[in-house]
Motif scaffolding. Structure first.
Motif, PDB file in Angstrom:
ATOM      1  N   ILE A 185      48.677  34.494  46.188  1.00  0.00           N
ATOM      2  CA  ILE A 185      47.843  35.526  45.839  1.00  0.00           C
ATOM      3  C   ILE A 185      48.437  36.125  43.988  1.00  0.00           C
ATOM      4  O   ILE A 185      50.133  36.004  43.909  1.00  0.00           O
ATOM      5  N   PRO A 186      47.779  34.913  43.474  1.00  0.00           N
ATOM      6  CA  PRO A 186      48.126  35.040  41.937  1.00  0.00           C
ATOM      7  C   PRO A 186      48.466  36.849  41.598  1.00  0.00           C
ATOM      8  O   PRO A 186      47.621  37.498  42.057  1.00  0.00           O
ATOM      9  N   GLN A 187      49.506  37.229  41.300  1.00  0.00           N
ATOM     10  CA  GLN A 187      49.294  37.904  39.981  1.00  0.00           C
ATOM     11  C   GLN A 187      48.477  38.459  39.768  1.00  0.00           C
ATOM     12  O   GLN A 187      48.042  40.295  39.463  1.00  0.00           O
ATOM     13  N   ALA A 188      47.425  38.427  39.055  1.00  0.00           N
ATOM     14  CA  ALA A 188      46.210  38.245  38.122  1.00  0.00           C
ATOM     15  C   ALA A 188      46.043  37.076  38.304  1.00  0.00           C
ATOM     16  O   ALA A 188      46.407  35.660  38.245  1.00  0.00           O
ATOM     17  N   THR A 189      44.185  37.039  37.204  1.00  0.00           N
ATOM     18  CA  THR A 189      43.242  36.317  37.110  1.00  0.00           C
ATOM     19  C   THR A 189      42.829  36.559  35.692  1.00  0.00           C
ATOM     20  O   THR A 189      42.960  37.627  34.783  1.00  0.00           O
ATOM     21  N   ALA A 190      42.152  35.748  35.028  1.00  0.00           N
ATOM     22  CA  ALA A 190      41.594  35.458  33.868  1.00  0.00           C
ATOM     23  C   ALA A 190      40.051  34.868  34.324  1.00  0.00           C
ATOM     24  O   ALA A 190      39.837  34.562  34.764  1.00  0.00           O
ATOM     25  N   THR A 191      39.108  35.617  33.174  1.00  0.00           N
ATOM     26  CA  THR A 191      37.584  36.289  33.839  1.00  0.00           C
ATOM     27  C   THR A 191      37.167  35.451  32.186  1.00  0.00           C
ATOM     28  O   THR A 191      37.330  35.545  31.430  1.00  0.00           O
ATOM     29  N   VAL A 192      36.464  33.993  32.448  1.00  0.00           N
ATOM     30  CA  VAL A 192      35.527  33.970  31.427  1.00  0.00           C
ATOM     31  C   VAL A 192      33.888  33.160  31.947  1.00  0.00           C
ATOM     32  O   VAL A 192      33.731  33.644  33.002  1.00  0.00           O
ATOM     33  N   TYR A 193      33.201  34.571  31.052  1.00  0.00           N
ATOM     34  CA  TYR A 193      31.693  34.998  31.333  1.00  0.00           C
ATOM     35  C   TYR A 193      31.166  33.628  30.579  1.00  0.00           C
ATOM     36  O   TYR A 193      30.848  33.306  29.749  1.00  0.00           O
ATOM     37  N   PHE A 194      29.979  33.373  31.173  1.00  0.00           N
ATOM     38  CA  PHE A 194      28.945  32.746  30.799  1.00  0.00           C
ATOM     39  C   PHE A 194      27.639  33.302  30.986  1.00  0.00           C
ATOM     40  O   PHE A 194      27.017  34.007  31.444  1.00  0.00           O
TER      41      PHE A 194
ATOM     42  N   LYS B 269      46.421  31.524  29.804  1.00  0.00           N
ATOM     43  CA  LYS B 269      47.183  32.231  29.706  1.00  0.00           C
ATOM     44  C   LYS B 269      48.019  33.176  29.596  1.00  0.00           C
ATOM     45  O   LYS B 269      49.053  34.467  29.686  1.00  0.00           O
ATOM     46  N   ASP B 270      46.982  33.927  27.666  1.00  0.00           N
ATOM     47  CA  ASP B 270      47.519  34.778  27.249  1.00  0.00           C
ATOM     48  C   ASP B 270      47.007  36.092  28.091  1.00  0.00           C
ATOM     49  O   ASP B 270      46.991  37.275  28.035  1.00  0.00           O
ATOM     50  N   ILE B 271      46.169  35.487  28.876  1.00  0.00           N
ATOM     51  CA  ILE B 271      44.822  37.199  29.420  1.00  0.00           C
ATOM     52  C   ILE B 271      46.267  37.672  30.964  1.00  0.00           C
ATOM     53  O   ILE B 271      46.015  38.576  31.206  1.00  0.00           O
ATOM     54  N   ILE B 272      46.480  36.398  31.462  1.00  0.00           N
ATOM     55  CA  ILE B 272      47.362  37.015  32.979  1.00  0.00           C
ATOM     56  C   ILE B 272      48.676  37.186  32.546  1.00  0.00           C
ATOM     57  O   ILE B 272      49.522  38.234  32.593  1.00  0.00           O
ATOM     58  N   GLU B 273      49.249  36.218  30.956  1.00  0.00           N
ATOM     59  CA  GLU B 273      50.874  37.146  30.816  1.00  0.00           C
ATOM     60  C   GLU B 273      50.705  38.809  30.351  1.00  0.00           C
ATOM     61  O   GLU B 273      51.237  40.047  30.614  1.00  0.00           O
ATOM     62  N   ASN B 274      49.520  38.914  29.166  1.00  0.00           N
ATOM     63  CA  ASN B 274      48.647  39.965  28.778  1.00  0.00           C
ATOM     64  C   ASN B 274      49.229  41.611  30.517  1.00  0.00           C
ATOM     65  O   ASN B 274      49.259  42.190  30.312  1.00  0.00           O
ATOM     66  N   LYS B 275      47.838  40.783  31.729  1.00  0.00           N
ATOM     67  CA  LYS B 275      48.091  41.581  32.497  1.00  0.00           C
ATOM     68  C   LYS B 275      49.286  42.413  33.477  1.00  0.00           C
ATOM     69  O   LYS B 275      49.451  42.833  33.620  1.00  0.00           O
ATOM     70  N   ILE B 276      49.925  40.950  33.439  1.00  0.00           N
ATOM     71  CA  ILE B 276      51.436  41.190  34.348  1.00  0.00           C
ATOM     72  C   ILE B 276      52.461  41.727  33.433  1.00  0.00           C
ATOM     73  O   ILE B 276      52.785  42.827  33.891  1.00  0.00           O
ATOM     74  N   ILE B 277      52.190  41.808  32.008  1.00  0.00           N
ATOM     75  CA  ILE B 277      53.156  42.469  31.117  1.00  0.00           C
ATOM     76  C   ILE B 277      52.650  44.607  31.723  1.00  0.00           C
ATOM     77  O   ILE B 277      53.545  45.086  31.763  1.00  0.00           O
ATOM     78  N   LEU B 278      51.142  43.960  31.258  1.00  0.00           N
ATOM     79  CA  LEU B 278      50.594  45.954  31.936  1.00  0.00           C
ATOM     80  C   LEU B 278      51.134  45.970  32.980  1.00  0.00           C
ATOM     81  O   LEU B 278      51.745  47.555  33.393  1.00  0.00           O
ATOM     82  N   MET B 279      51.241  44.927  33.849  1.00  0.00           N
ATOM     83  CA  MET B 279      51.332  45.645  35.274  1.00  0.00           C
ATOM     84  C   MET B 279      52.686  46.482  35.378  1.00  0.00           C
ATOM     85  O   MET B 279      53.402  47.021  36.187  1.00  0.00           O
ATOM     86  N   GLU B 280      53.588  45.303  34.904  1.00  0.00           N
ATOM     87  CA  GLU B 280      54.949  45.816  34.959  1.00  0.00           C
ATOM     88  C   GLU B 280      55.542  47.201  33.978  1.00  0.00           C
ATOM     89  O   GLU B 280      56.470  47.851  34.651  1.00  0.00           O
ATOM     90  N   SER B 281      55.074  47.692  33.114  1.00  0.00           N
ATOM     91  CA  SER B 281      55.039  48.107  32.261  1.00  0.00           C
ATOM     92  C   SER B 281      54.629  49.664  33.552  1.00  0.00           C
ATOM     93  O   SER B 281      55.038  50.735  33.125  1.00  0.00           O
ATOM     94  N   LEU B 282      53.683  49.645  33.927  1.00  0.00           N
ATOM     95  CA  LEU B 282      53.321  50.772  34.909  1.00  0.00           C
ATOM     96  C   LEU B 282      54.080  51.302  36.474  1.00  0.00           C
ATOM     97  O   LEU B 282      55.161  50.874  36.296  1.00  0.00           O
TER      98      LEU B 282
END
Length: 133
Positions: free
Chosen positions: A71-80, A120-133
Protein backbone atom coordinates in the motif's frame (compact mmCIF):
# COMPACT_ATOMS: atom_id res chain seq x y z
CA UNK A 1 18.54 13.31 -31.69
CA UNK A 2 15.21 15.07 -31.83
CA UNK A 3 12.34 13.62 -29.80
CA UNK A 4 9.04 12.89 -31.54
CA UNK A 5 6.00 13.48 -29.32
CA UNK A 6 3.94 10.28 -29.12
CA UNK A 7 0.19 10.52 -29.47
CA UNK A 8 -2.71 8.28 -30.47
CA UNK A 9 -5.56 8.60 -32.95
CA UNK A 10 -8.30 10.08 -30.77
CA UNK A 11 -11.90 9.14 -31.50
CA UNK A 12 -14.25 11.52 -33.29
CA UNK A 13 -16.82 13.55 -31.37
CA UNK A 14 -19.68 11.51 -32.86
CA UNK A 15 -18.13 8.18 -31.76
CA UNK A 16 -17.23 9.29 -28.23
CA UNK A 17 -18.57 7.47 -25.17
CA UNK A 18 -17.48 7.85 -21.55
CA UNK A 19 -15.96 4.34 -21.57
CA UNK A 20 -14.27 4.88 -24.94
CA UNK A 21 -12.72 8.06 -23.51
CA UNK A 22 -11.29 6.14 -20.54
CA UNK A 23 -9.92 3.43 -22.83
CA UNK A 24 -8.27 6.02 -25.06
CA UNK A 25 -6.70 7.78 -22.08
CA UNK A 26 -5.18 4.43 -21.05
CA UNK A 27 -4.04 3.84 -24.64
CA UNK A 28 -2.38 7.28 -24.64
CA UNK A 29 -0.76 6.63 -21.23
CA UNK A 30 0.76 3.44 -22.67
CA UNK A 31 2.90 5.68 -24.94
CA UNK A 32 4.49 7.38 -21.89
CA UNK A 33 8.03 6.45 -20.96
CA UNK A 34 7.56 5.40 -17.33
CA UNK A 35 9.21 2.54 -15.44
CA UNK A 36 7.23 -0.71 -15.34
CA UNK A 37 7.01 -0.50 -11.52
CA UNK A 38 4.46 2.32 -11.83
CA UNK A 39 0.83 1.22 -11.59
CA UNK A 40 -2.17 3.35 -12.36
CA UNK A 41 -5.93 3.27 -12.02
CA UNK A 42 -8.26 5.41 -14.11
CA UNK A 43 -11.85 6.49 -13.55
CA UNK A 44 -14.48 8.80 -14.98
CA UNK A 45 -15.35 11.64 -12.61
CA UNK A 46 -18.04 13.84 -14.15
CA UNK A 47 -19.59 15.45 -17.19
CA UNK A 48 -19.56 19.25 -17.43
CA UNK A 49 -22.03 21.10 -19.66
CA UNK A 50 -20.67 24.31 -21.21
CA UNK A 51 -22.23 26.70 -23.71
CA UNK A 52 -20.30 25.45 -26.77
CA UNK A 53 -19.02 22.08 -25.57
CA UNK A 54 -19.27 19.22 -23.12
CA UNK A 55 -16.30 18.25 -20.99
CA UNK A 56 -15.69 14.80 -19.58
CA UNK A 57 -13.38 14.69 -16.56
CA UNK A 58 -11.21 11.68 -15.68
CA UNK A 59 -8.69 10.92 -12.95
CA UNK A 60 -5.65 8.65 -13.21
CA UNK A 61 -4.00 7.70 -9.88
CA UNK A 62 -0.34 6.63 -10.01
CA UNK A 63 1.75 4.79 -7.43
CA UNK A 64 4.68 2.42 -7.03
CA UNK A 65 3.70 -0.41 -4.69
CA UNK A 66 6.55 -2.62 -3.48
CA UNK A 67 6.76 -5.94 -1.63
CA UNK A 68 7.66 -4.11 1.56
CA UNK A 69 4.96 -1.48 1.06
CA UNK A 70 2.16 -2.94 -1.06
CA UNK A 71 0.00 0.00 0.00
CA UNK A 72 1.92 3.06 -1.22
CA UNK A 73 2.64 5.97 1.11
CA UNK A 74 1.37 8.44 -1.47
CA UNK A 75 -0.13 8.64 -4.94
CA UNK A 76 0.13 11.14 -7.77
CA UNK A 77 -2.92 12.16 -9.78
CA UNK A 78 -3.14 13.19 -13.41
CA UNK A 79 -6.47 14.72 -14.47
CA UNK A 80 -7.69 14.39 -18.05
CA UNK A 81 -10.41 16.37 -19.79
CA UNK A 82 -11.99 15.29 -23.07
CA UNK A 83 -13.93 18.07 -24.74
CA UNK A 84 -16.70 17.52 -27.30
CA UNK A 85 -17.55 20.59 -29.33
CA UNK A 86 -21.20 21.47 -29.92
CA UNK A 87 -20.38 23.74 -32.86
CA UNK A 88 -17.54 22.03 -34.76
CA UNK A 89 -18.29 19.11 -37.13
CA UNK A 90 -18.91 15.85 -35.23
CA UNK A 91 -16.44 14.09 -37.53
CA UNK A 92 -13.49 15.96 -35.96
CA UNK A 93 -11.47 14.28 -33.17
CA UNK A 94 -12.20 15.10 -29.55
CA UNK A 95 -10.02 17.72 -27.83
CA UNK A 96 -7.90 16.33 -25.00
CA UNK A 97 -5.82 17.98 -22.32
CA UNK A 98 -4.40 16.95 -18.96
CA UNK A 99 -2.79 18.45 -15.89
CA UNK A 100 -1.12 17.18 -12.73
CA UNK A 101 -2.57 17.63 -9.28
CA UNK A 102 0.24 19.95 -8.23
CA UNK A 103 0.14 22.21 -11.28
CA UNK A 104 -2.13 24.50 -13.25
CA UNK A 105 -0.13 23.96 -16.42
CA UNK A 106 -2.31 22.38 -19.10
CA UNK A 107 -0.68 19.79 -21.35
CA UNK A 108 -1.97 18.67 -24.74
CA UNK A 109 -1.08 15.14 -25.92
CA UNK A 110 0.09 16.27 -29.36
CA UNK A 111 2.43 18.91 -27.88
CA UNK A 112 3.79 17.33 -24.71
CA UNK A 113 6.36 14.73 -23.72
CA UNK A 114 5.27 13.28 -20.40
CA UNK A 115 8.00 13.14 -17.72
CA UNK A 116 8.09 10.41 -15.10
CA UNK A 117 9.84 12.94 -12.86
CA UNK A 118 6.54 14.83 -12.51
CA UNK A 119 4.95 11.84 -10.77
CA UNK A 120 8.03 11.25 -8.60
CA UNK A 121 8.10 14.91 -7.50
CA UNK A 122 4.44 14.85 -6.42
CA UNK A 123 4.92 11.67 -4.37
CA UNK A 124 8.20 12.84 -2.82
CA UNK A 125 6.64 16.16 -1.81
CA UNK A 126 3.68 14.39 -0.18
CA UNK A 127 5.99 12.05 1.75
CA UNK A 128 8.13 14.99 2.93
CA UNK A 129 4.99 16.80 4.07
CA UNK A 130 3.64 13.72 5.93
CA UNK A 131 6.99 13.19 7.66
CA UNK A 132 7.10 16.81 8.79
CA UNK A 133 3.69 16.57 10.47
Amino acid sequence: AEYVVKNIQWTTCENFTVERGRQQIEEYISTWEVHESWLYWSEFLQEEELKYSKRYHYRVLWSIPTRRKPIPQATATVYFVIEISKIKPATLPVEVFFFLESSRLIHRPEQCRFREKWLKDIIENKIILMESL
